[in-house]
Motif scaffolding. Structure first.
Motif, PDB file in Angstrom:
ATOM      1  N   ALA A 358     -10.609   4.274 -57.885  1.00  0.00           N
ATOM      2  CA  ALA A 358     -11.222   3.807 -56.643  1.00  0.00           C
ATOM      3  C   ALA A 358     -12.031   2.542 -56.868  1.00  0.00           C
ATOM      4  O   ALA A 358     -12.038   1.635 -56.033  1.00  0.00           O
ATOM      5  CB  ALA A 358     -12.112   4.905 -56.054  1.00  0.00           C
ATOM      6  N   GLN A 359     -12.713   2.461 -58.001  1.00  0.00           N
ATOM      7  CA  GLN A 359     -13.486   1.263 -58.311  1.00  0.00           C
ATOM      8  C   GLN A 359     -12.575   0.077 -58.596  1.00  0.00           C
ATOM      9  O   GLN A 359     -12.848  -1.047 -58.178  1.00  0.00           O
ATOM     10  CB  GLN A 359     -14.395   1.535 -59.509  1.00  0.00           C
ATOM     11  CG  GLN A 359     -15.535   2.485 -59.206  1.00  0.00           C
ATOM     12  CD  GLN A 359     -16.314   2.853 -60.464  1.00  0.00           C
ATOM     13  OE1 GLN A 359     -15.741   3.032 -61.532  1.00  0.00           O
ATOM     14  NE2 GLN A 359     -17.622   2.969 -60.332  1.00  0.00           N
ATOM     15  N   LEU A 360     -11.493   0.325 -59.305  1.00  0.00           N
ATOM     16  CA  LEU A 360     -10.588  -0.761 -59.658  1.00  0.00           C
ATOM     17  C   LEU A 360      -9.907  -1.372 -58.439  1.00  0.00           C
ATOM     18  O   LEU A 360      -9.664  -2.580 -58.398  1.00  0.00           O
ATOM     19  CB  LEU A 360      -9.524  -0.255 -60.635  1.00  0.00           C
ATOM     20  CG  LEU A 360      -9.991   0.110 -62.040  1.00  0.00           C
ATOM     21  CD1 LEU A 360      -8.862   0.778 -62.816  1.00  0.00           C
ATOM     22  CD2 LEU A 360     -10.492  -1.125 -62.782  1.00  0.00           C
ATOM     23  N   THR A 361      -9.584  -0.564 -57.457  1.00  0.00           N
ATOM     24  CA  THR A 361      -8.786  -1.046 -56.327  1.00  0.00           C
ATOM     25  C   THR A 361      -9.601  -1.341 -55.079  1.00  0.00           C
ATOM     26  O   THR A 361      -9.030  -1.675 -54.046  1.00  0.00           O
ATOM     27  CB  THR A 361      -7.700  -0.010 -55.963  1.00  0.00           C
ATOM     28  OG1 THR A 361      -8.326   1.248 -55.673  1.00  0.00           O
ATOM     29  CG2 THR A 361      -6.710   0.164 -57.103  1.00  0.00           C
ATOM     30  N   ASP A 362     -10.916  -1.234 -55.157  1.00  0.00           N
ATOM     31  CA  ASP A 362     -11.729  -1.459 -53.973  1.00  0.00           C
ATOM     32  C   ASP A 362     -11.685  -2.922 -53.551  1.00  0.00           C
ATOM     33  O   ASP A 362     -11.843  -3.827 -54.370  1.00  0.00           O
ATOM     34  CB  ASP A 362     -13.178  -1.050 -54.236  1.00  0.00           C
ATOM     35  CG  ASP A 362     -14.009  -1.132 -52.978  1.00  0.00           C
ATOM     36  OD1 ASP A 362     -13.926  -0.208 -52.162  1.00  0.00           O
ATOM     37  OD2 ASP A 362     -14.718  -2.149 -52.807  1.00  0.00           O
ATOM     38  N   ILE A 363     -11.491  -3.171 -52.258  1.00  0.00           N
ATOM     39  CA  ILE A 363     -11.396  -4.539 -51.741  1.00  0.00           C
ATOM     40  C   ILE A 363     -12.638  -4.951 -50.977  1.00  0.00           C
ATOM     41  O   ILE A 363     -12.681  -6.026 -50.379  1.00  0.00           O
ATOM     42  CB  ILE A 363     -10.169  -4.677 -50.817  1.00  0.00           C
ATOM     43  CG1 ILE A 363     -10.315  -3.777 -49.587  1.00  0.00           C
ATOM     44  CG2 ILE A 363      -8.885  -4.382 -51.577  1.00  0.00           C
ATOM     45  CD1 ILE A 363      -9.342  -4.073 -48.476  1.00  0.00           C
ATOM     46  N   GLY A 364     -13.666  -4.111 -50.991  1.00  0.00           N
ATOM     47  CA  GLY A 364     -14.855  -4.388 -50.198  1.00  0.00           C
ATOM     48  C   GLY A 364     -14.854  -3.527 -48.951  1.00  0.00           C
ATOM     49  O   GLY A 364     -13.930  -2.755 -48.687  1.00  0.00           O
ATOM     50  N   ALA A 365     -15.906  -3.647 -48.154  1.00  0.00           N
ATOM     51  CA  ALA A 365     -16.038  -2.822 -46.956  1.00  0.00           C
ATOM     52  C   ALA A 365     -14.905  -3.132 -45.991  1.00  0.00           C
ATOM     53  O   ALA A 365     -14.716  -4.268 -45.574  1.00  0.00           O
ATOM     54  CB  ALA A 365     -17.386  -3.080 -46.286  1.00  0.00           C
ATOM     55  N   GLY A 366     -14.122  -2.123 -45.674  1.00  0.00           N
ATOM     56  CA  GLY A 366     -12.992  -2.355 -44.774  1.00  0.00           C
ATOM     57  C   GLY A 366     -12.501  -1.080 -44.152  1.00  0.00           C
ATOM     58  O   GLY A 366     -13.028   0.009 -44.384  1.00  0.00           O
ATOM     59  N   THR A 367     -11.481  -1.213 -43.346  1.00  0.00           N
ATOM     60  CA  THR A 367     -10.862  -0.076 -42.681  1.00  0.00           C
ATOM     61  C   THR A 367      -9.757   0.467 -43.565  1.00  0.00           C
ATOM     62  O   THR A 367      -8.889  -0.283 -44.012  1.00  0.00           O
ATOM     63  CB  THR A 367     -10.282  -0.506 -41.322  1.00  0.00           C
ATOM     64  OG1 THR A 367     -11.340  -1.058 -40.536  1.00  0.00           O
ATOM     65  CG2 THR A 367      -9.673   0.675 -40.595  1.00  0.00           C
ATOM     66  N   GLY A 368      -9.778   1.762 -43.814  1.00  0.00           N
ATOM     67  CA  GLY A 368      -8.813   2.330 -44.749  1.00  0.00           C
ATOM     68  C   GLY A 368      -7.654   3.038 -44.103  1.00  0.00           C
ATOM     69  O   GLY A 368      -6.983   3.826 -44.740  1.00  0.00           O
ATOM     70  N   SER A 369      -7.393   2.816 -42.837  1.00  0.00           N
ATOM     71  CA  SER A 369      -6.330   3.562 -42.163  1.00  0.00           C
ATOM     72  C   SER A 369      -5.403   2.638 -41.396  1.00  0.00           C
ATOM     73  O   SER A 369      -4.931   2.963 -40.315  1.00  0.00           O
ATOM     74  CB  SER A 369      -6.940   4.590 -41.209  1.00  0.00           C
ATOM     75  OG  SER A 369      -7.810   3.947 -40.280  1.00  0.00           O
ATOM     76  N   VAL A 370      -5.153   1.446 -41.931  1.00  0.00           N
ATOM     77  CA  VAL A 370      -4.285   0.468 -41.280  1.00  0.00           C
ATOM     78  C   VAL A 370      -3.051   0.248 -42.144  1.00  0.00           C
ATOM     79  O   VAL A 370      -3.160   0.026 -43.353  1.00  0.00           O
ATOM     80  CB  VAL A 370      -5.016  -0.867 -41.055  1.00  0.00           C
ATOM     81  CG1 VAL A 370      -4.084  -1.885 -40.399  1.00  0.00           C
ATOM     82  CG2 VAL A 370      -6.261  -0.658 -40.204  1.00  0.00           C
ATOM     83  N   PHE A 371      -1.880   0.308 -41.536  1.00  0.00           N
ATOM     84  CA  PHE A 371      -0.623   0.046 -42.218  1.00  0.00           C
ATOM     85  C   PHE A 371       0.038  -1.173 -41.584  1.00  0.00           C
ATOM     86  O   PHE A 371       0.004  -1.337 -40.363  1.00  0.00           O
ATOM     87  CB  PHE A 371       0.321   1.254 -42.115  1.00  0.00           C
ATOM     88  CG  PHE A 371      -0.183   2.475 -42.838  1.00  0.00           C
ATOM     89  CD1 PHE A 371      -0.032   2.601 -44.203  1.00  0.00           C
ATOM     90  CD2 PHE A 371      -0.801   3.500 -42.138  1.00  0.00           C
ATOM     91  CE1 PHE A 371      -0.500   3.723 -44.868  1.00  0.00           C
ATOM     92  CE2 PHE A 371      -1.266   4.629 -42.788  1.00  0.00           C
ATOM     93  CZ  PHE A 371      -1.113   4.742 -44.157  1.00  0.00           C
ATOM     94  N   TRP A 372       0.661  -1.992 -42.431  1.00  0.00           N
ATOM     95  CA  TRP A 372       1.313  -3.197 -41.923  1.00  0.00           C
ATOM     96  C   TRP A 372       2.700  -3.338 -42.531  1.00  0.00           C
ATOM     97  O   TRP A 372       2.864  -3.967 -43.557  1.00  0.00           O
ATOM     98  CB  TRP A 372       0.461  -4.423 -42.235  1.00  0.00           C
ATOM     99  CG  TRP A 372       0.985  -5.705 -41.643  1.00  0.00           C
ATOM    100  CD1 TRP A 372       1.929  -5.834 -40.665  1.00  0.00           C
ATOM    101  CD2 TRP A 372       0.602  -7.035 -42.007  1.00  0.00           C
ATOM    102  NE1 TRP A 372       2.158  -7.153 -40.392  1.00  0.00           N
ATOM    103  CE2 TRP A 372       1.363  -7.912 -41.191  1.00  0.00           C
ATOM    104  CE3 TRP A 372      -0.291  -7.559 -42.927  1.00  0.00           C
ATOM    105  CZ2 TRP A 372       1.236  -9.307 -41.286  1.00  0.00           C
ATOM    106  CZ3 TRP A 372      -0.414  -8.937 -43.021  1.00  0.00           C
ATOM    107  CH2 TRP A 372       0.336  -9.799 -42.212  1.00  0.00           C
TER     108      TRP A 372
END
Length: 731
Positions: A358-372
């Motif tokens: 989780a620490q390695l892949t964290d991108i900063g404060a964001g929404t975690g339920s969006v798919f594109w």
């Protein structure tokens, strides 16, 4: 597990590979004449090529283009500056020629009208000119470019009602006229809806699990692609779609990470932009659904990439919380590791604390339920599968392009917040997004201006259709990244239709319209590729049971699979096929890295003796094995299982006790390696054994006879010596 070229090297090779094609295109234009003039209706380019004025006695062609300034939006009370450019693709000089610039009184009412105008301008008989400007393009040397800037009068433009208007430029005169077209917008009410722009932060297509230090240094350098993408969104309200594999690649290096990469990560985390995480490696969601995956694939660990020495004296500190992957394990804990900060640790005798996934892949404060999903791939099945997923009991949201939604001329084209069969979606304007992507990918100012004017036109039509609906556009994954183009596209995209871009939360809070997904491409080929990759992964998972830590193989394999599934490969089918083939070869080499070295025939000249075999281990890690020896008949009694501990990158000798039940004969042993979990490792190796057990008895008799004879001879010699000595004494 598959080696790959560096990202920047691949980028340069692609650009070099494109050069001959560009030259060929220019030569084709030079020879094709008017037949090559009209671009396709789906092309975002608005230039038209026809026969142009040429030097006396020379039939030549030029490429002519026109584009308005200011993203094609008229400023009230100001003239509209329009640029024209002619490129001479021949070996003759093109003389100076006049340019006649006109606009029409009739606005283009629909997207179809805009596309039709850009594909083939209306004939002169149907035109009613409103504004006219004249100028001249200077003479153009062979393979040169001539340009001019003209201005449409503000008074004439003030008479136009809000809307999208055609723009036409005629270069030359008579039969040698070349025509180019574009559009411009007379702005109206911006409406009350929100505006959003989604911009991806993704690396070039990869075949290995994580970017290397060298690749990161190149991509995050001042002229690198990742730096260009980040600089393009800095200071804007763009919504960031971040590949967590990039930030993980930087963090796993710890103190050995390149300085430019560490700065890039720090700059990303400091941006206030709203954001969400793409799949690891920006893996193709549609291909996963088509391959039968109920949930998107993800990595379970990146521990094999970590080296303790790179984290000595570092205390991981949490970044702003946010889920880096909507399908990751939501175990509570620190959610990010920004650029490592050395802290005194003293000589405690303990190892450093390594960061978690989780620490390695964290991108900063964001929404975690969006798919594109990649543009054009969000079918009804994809939307339904992704819409069924939740994160912390929050329903996911899927970004889809307007061309997959029915009613694209109305609400759907406006990037509406909606639901499709119960799935939450955000629809982005496909036409405007495509035009922005064209602008982002070019270094040519006029081509960029053409594309931005087209984007403004589609945005204006969307707002006019429903002033209260939100407008969403997206810069889909770039095949090429240019600094100036990316920045211009982002800035223009965050100010479309006179609106100011807002964050993702505002867009998702808008009322939801009921929509229907009726389009989208099913990527059957990529789904088949994924199925094959997962079959190889299953084999490697079984094989990895020979390791004390199977993740040394399985974690790298999963990360590589997701990278090979990355959307960046979609624009490179030939390179993707080569990468997949290389990965299959590497998988097979890994499976064959541990095996019994085929022995030569063995002769057993005793009733019992140990047979020696050799086990080869080409892996960089020690392995635990069981050597199963099975005779094909009862002549031999063999120790069935022998434990083997084989060192890394070496051959290990193994002794197997064997007994012979008969004096002589021919027999065969079958040798099979298995893991501690009893998974077969490699193929069964047959060993031909010739039994000559009677040779042992014969040998003993012969030896006994020899020993007896030597004893007798010794006694005789001793007696003779004693007699000789007595005779000498008597004498």
């Amino acid at each position: 597990m598959t080696p790959s070229l560096s990202a920047s090297v691949r980028h340069r090779l692609r650009r070099l590979a494109a050069a001959p094609a560009m030259l060929a295109a220019l030569l084709t234009l030079a020879l094709a004449g008017p037949a090559a003039a009209a671009p396709s209706a789906s092309s975002p380019t608005t230039a038209t090529t026809t026969t142009a004025p040429a030097a006396t006695g020379d039939a030549s062609t030029v490429t002519f283009a026109v584009a308005p300034s200011a993203d094609g939006v008229v400023t009230a009370g100001q003239p509209l500056a329009v640029s024209v450019s002619a490129r001479n693709a021949t070996g003759s000089t093109v003389p100076a020629s006049s340019v006649h610039l006109t606009t029409l009184t009739q606005a283009l009412a629909t997207r179809a009208d805009v596309k039709a105008w850009l594909a083939a301008p209306a004939a002169d008989a149907a035109r009613t000119e409103l504004a006219v400007a004249d100028g001249e393009v200077p003479s153009i040397v062979p393979l040169g470019v001539g340009s001019a800037t003209l201005s449409l009068d503000a008074t004439a433009l003030a008479a136009l009602a809000p809307g999208v208007y055609p723009l036409r430029a005629d270069y030359g005169s008579g039969a040698s006229t070349t025509t180019a077209v574009s559009v411009f917008v007379v702005p109206g009410d911006a409406g009350t809806g929100a505006l959003g722009l989604v911009a991806p932060l993704t690396a070039p297509a990869q075949s290995t699990g994580l970017l290397t230090s060298t690749e990161l240094a190149e991509l995050t350098a001042p002229d690198g692609e990742l730096r260009a993408q980040l600089d393009a969104v800095s200071g804007t309200a763009a919504i960031l779609a971040v590949d967590p594999a990039i930030v993980a690649a930087i963090r796993v290096l710890g103190t050995s990470a390149p300085a430019s990469a560490t700065r890039w990560l720090a700059d990303l985390l400091q941006l206030p932009n709203s954001r969400f995480a793409l799949q690891f490696g920006d893996a193709d969601l549609a291909a996963q659904v088509a391959a039968g995956q109920s949930t998107p694939l993800t990595v379970s660990t990146l521990a094999p990439y970590l080296t303790e020495s790179d984290f000595t004296g570092i205390t991981p500190s949490p970044a702003p919380s946010g889920s880096a992957d909507p399908t990751a394990d939501p175990t509570p804990g620190p959610t990010g590791v920004p650029a490592p900060t050395p802290t005194p640790t003293g000589n405690t005798g303990t190892g450093p604390t390594l960061p978690t996934l989780a620490q390695l892949t964290d991108i900063g404060a964001g929404t975690g339920s969006v798919f594109w999903p990649s543009s054009g791939t969000a079918t009804a099945d994809v939307v339904a599968a992704l819409g069924a997923l939740t994160v912390d009991d929050i329903a996911s949201i899927t970004l889809v392009d307007s061309e997959t939604v029915t009613g694209s001329e109305t609400q759907a084209a406006a990037g509406a917040r909606g639901t499709a069969n119960g799935a939450q979606v955000l629809v982005y304007d496909a036409d405007a997004s495509r035009a922005l992507a064209t602008a982002a990918a070019t270094d040519t100012p006029l081509t960029r201006a053409e594309a931005l004017a087209e984007a403004s036109a589609y945005a204006a039509l969307a707002v006019a259709a429903d002033p209260s609906a939100p407008l969403l556009v997206a810069l889909d994954r770039p095949s090429e990244v240019t600094g100036a183009g990316s920045r211009a596209a982002v800035v223009a995209g965050t100010h479309l239709a006179g609106r100011a871009a807002t964050d993702l939360a505002t867009l998702t809070a808008a009322p939801a319209a009921t929509l229907s997904i009726a389009g989208g491409e099913v990527p059957t080929d990529r789904a088949a590729d994924l199925t094959a990759l997962l079959a190889g992964e299953d084999e490697l998972t079984d094989f990895a049971t020979i390791l004390a830590d199977p993740a040394l193989i399985t974690a790298r394999e999963r990360a590589s699979i997701l990278q090979l599934l990355g959307n960046g490969w979609r624009a490179q089918p030939a390179q993707a096929a080569a990468a997949l083939e290389a990965h299959r070869t590497q998988t097979q080499e890994t499976l064959e890295a541990v095996a019994v070295v085929p022995p030569s025939d063995i002769t057993l000249a005793a009733t019992s003796a140990p047979l020696t075999f050799s086990v080869r281990n080409d892996l960089p890690w020690p392995v635990s094995l069981r050597l199963i020896a099975t005779p094909n008949d009862p002549r031999l009694v063999v120790q069935n299982t022998t434990e083997v501990e084989a060192g890394p990158e070496q051959n290990t000798r193994v002794q197997v006790p064997v007994e012979a039940r008969v004096g002589s004969g021919e027999s065969t042993l079958s040798l099979q390696l298995r893991s501690p979990a009893m998974v077969a490792i490699g193929d069964t190796v047959p060993v031909h054994v010739t039994v000559r057990a009677e040779w042992e008895s014969v040998g003993l008799i012969v030896m006994a006879a020899l020993v007896g004879a030597m004893i007798v001879i010794g006694i005789v010699r001793t007696v003779r010596k004693m007699r000789r000595r007595k005779e000498d004494s008597d004498g």
